[in-house]
Design a protein around this motif. Sequence first.
Motif, PDB file in Angstrom:
ATOM      1  N   LEU A 180      55.893  18.342  49.762  1.00 39.76           N
ATOM      2  CA  LEU A 180      55.660  19.586  49.027  1.00 39.76           C
ATOM      3  C   LEU A 180      56.915  20.445  48.979  1.00 39.76           C
ATOM      4  O   LEU A 180      57.780  20.364  49.855  1.00 39.76           O
ATOM      5  CB  LEU A 180      54.528  20.377  49.675  1.00 39.76           C
ATOM      6  N   LEU A 184      57.680  27.343  47.298  1.00 36.14           N
ATOM      7  CA  LEU A 184      56.707  27.890  46.355  1.00 36.14           C
ATOM      8  C   LEU A 184      56.043  29.134  46.933  1.00 36.14           C
ATOM      9  O   LEU A 184      55.981  29.312  48.159  1.00 36.14           O
ATOM     10  CB  LEU A 184      55.632  26.842  46.043  1.00 36.14           C
ATOM     11  N   THR A 188      50.386  29.154  45.310  1.00 29.46           N
ATOM     12  CA  THR A 188      50.686  27.886  44.648  1.00 29.46           C
ATOM     13  C   THR A 188      50.872  26.772  45.667  1.00 29.46           C
ATOM     14  O   THR A 188      50.435  25.634  45.459  1.00 29.46           O
ATOM     15  CB  THR A 188      51.945  28.017  43.781  1.00 29.46           C
ATOM     16  N   LEU A 189      51.502  27.097  46.785  1.00 32.37           N
ATOM     17  CA  LEU A 189      51.742  26.107  47.832  1.00 32.37           C
ATOM     18  C   LEU A 189      50.430  25.608  48.426  1.00 32.37           C
ATOM     19  O   LEU A 189      50.243  24.397  48.606  1.00 32.37           O
ATOM     20  CB  LEU A 189      52.623  26.710  48.929  1.00 32.37           C
ATOM     21  N   GLN A 191      47.469  25.635  47.018  1.00 34.71           N
ATOM     22  CA  GLN A 191      46.798  24.841  45.995  1.00 34.71           C
ATOM     23  C   GLN A 191      47.360  23.424  45.950  1.00 34.71           C
ATOM     24  O   GLN A 191      46.614  22.436  45.882  1.00 34.71           O
ATOM     25  CB  GLN A 191      46.943  25.502  44.627  1.00 34.71           C
ATOM     26  N   ALA A 192      48.683  23.330  45.966  1.00 37.60           N
ATOM     27  CA  ALA A 192      49.329  22.014  45.937  1.00 37.60           C
ATOM     28  C   ALA A 192      49.018  21.226  47.200  1.00 37.60           C
ATOM     29  O   ALA A 192      48.830  19.996  47.158  1.00 37.60           O
ATOM     30  CB  ALA A 192      50.839  22.184  45.772  1.00 37.60           C
ATOM     31  N   GLU A 195      45.441  19.593  47.117  1.00 44.38           N
ATOM     32  CA  GLU A 195      45.407  18.375  46.320  1.00 44.38           C
ATOM     33  C   GLU A 195      46.183  17.250  47.012  1.00 44.38           C
ATOM     34  O   GLU A 195      45.743  16.096  47.011  1.00 44.38           O
ATOM     35  CB  GLU A 195      45.973  18.620  44.926  1.00 44.38           C
ATOM     36  N   ALA A 196      47.324  17.591  47.605  1.00 45.23           N
ATOM     37  CA  ALA A 196      48.115  16.576  48.314  1.00 45.23           C
ATOM     38  C   ALA A 196      47.324  15.989  49.475  1.00 45.23           C
ATOM     39  O   ALA A 196      47.417  14.779  49.755  1.00 45.23           O
ATOM     40  CB  ALA A 196      49.419  17.185  48.813  1.00 45.23           C
TER      41      ALA A 196
END
Length: 240
Positions: A180, A184, A188-189, A191-192, A195-196
């Motif tokens: 990642l 960010l 946003t971090l 959220q990412a 999903e990751a």
Amino acid sequence: MANPLITRRQWLTTVSGFSLAALSGCGLPTLRDEQIDLPPYPRNAPEALQRLKSGNQRFMADKPFHIHESATWRNLLVEGQKPYATVLGCSDSRVPPEMVFDVGFGDIFTIRLAGNIIDEDVIGSLQYAVAHLHTPLFVVMGHENCGAVTAAVEEMLGKAEELQHIEALISLIKPGLRKLDFSLDRTTLIQAAVEANVRWSMQQLLALPGAAKATREKSVTLVGAVYELNSGRVRFLDGA
């Protein structure tokens, strides 16, 4: 394995040794989904996935069917179960899979652990679902603002240190977050990272020889998803 063309009610009635006529003769309520226009019991992973998606649409629209909750239906499940999907989700109280997908007793085999992590107990439960329940669809479902994922991110940023057993849990999450961009903004971090983490859980499952073989032969389909807390939407990954 049961004939895929048979309805699940027929299957459950057979294994329980009951008949619907006999049950109604005992004064028990009729099955609620008798009055609901439901498609047949899912015969494969695509049909199971569509059933989950349709249920989630009803949940989002605040028009749930609340099927498979009656005393009659529970009686049919006493002697056996035949869920059409297995869901690995987070323990978060805001994300109960049965409600999110508008399903009832016996519809899905649910495994819940903080951060929808993969460990030996989870793998054992998933193997049981394959070997004994024959569910064709497996869903790994994370959710927005996951506390376990957030704790892993905070620790990787050097902003927090967790208690011993929480640390053991998030240590299973952190490997999936290493790529990642930690520059960010926080929202946003996270959220990412959610999903990751779903993709990391899927990657670990697919690394298992048995799982790799089952997905390659298409006897099992594995999909990832993220639940959106505000909208109630389940966003499936990779166009599922």
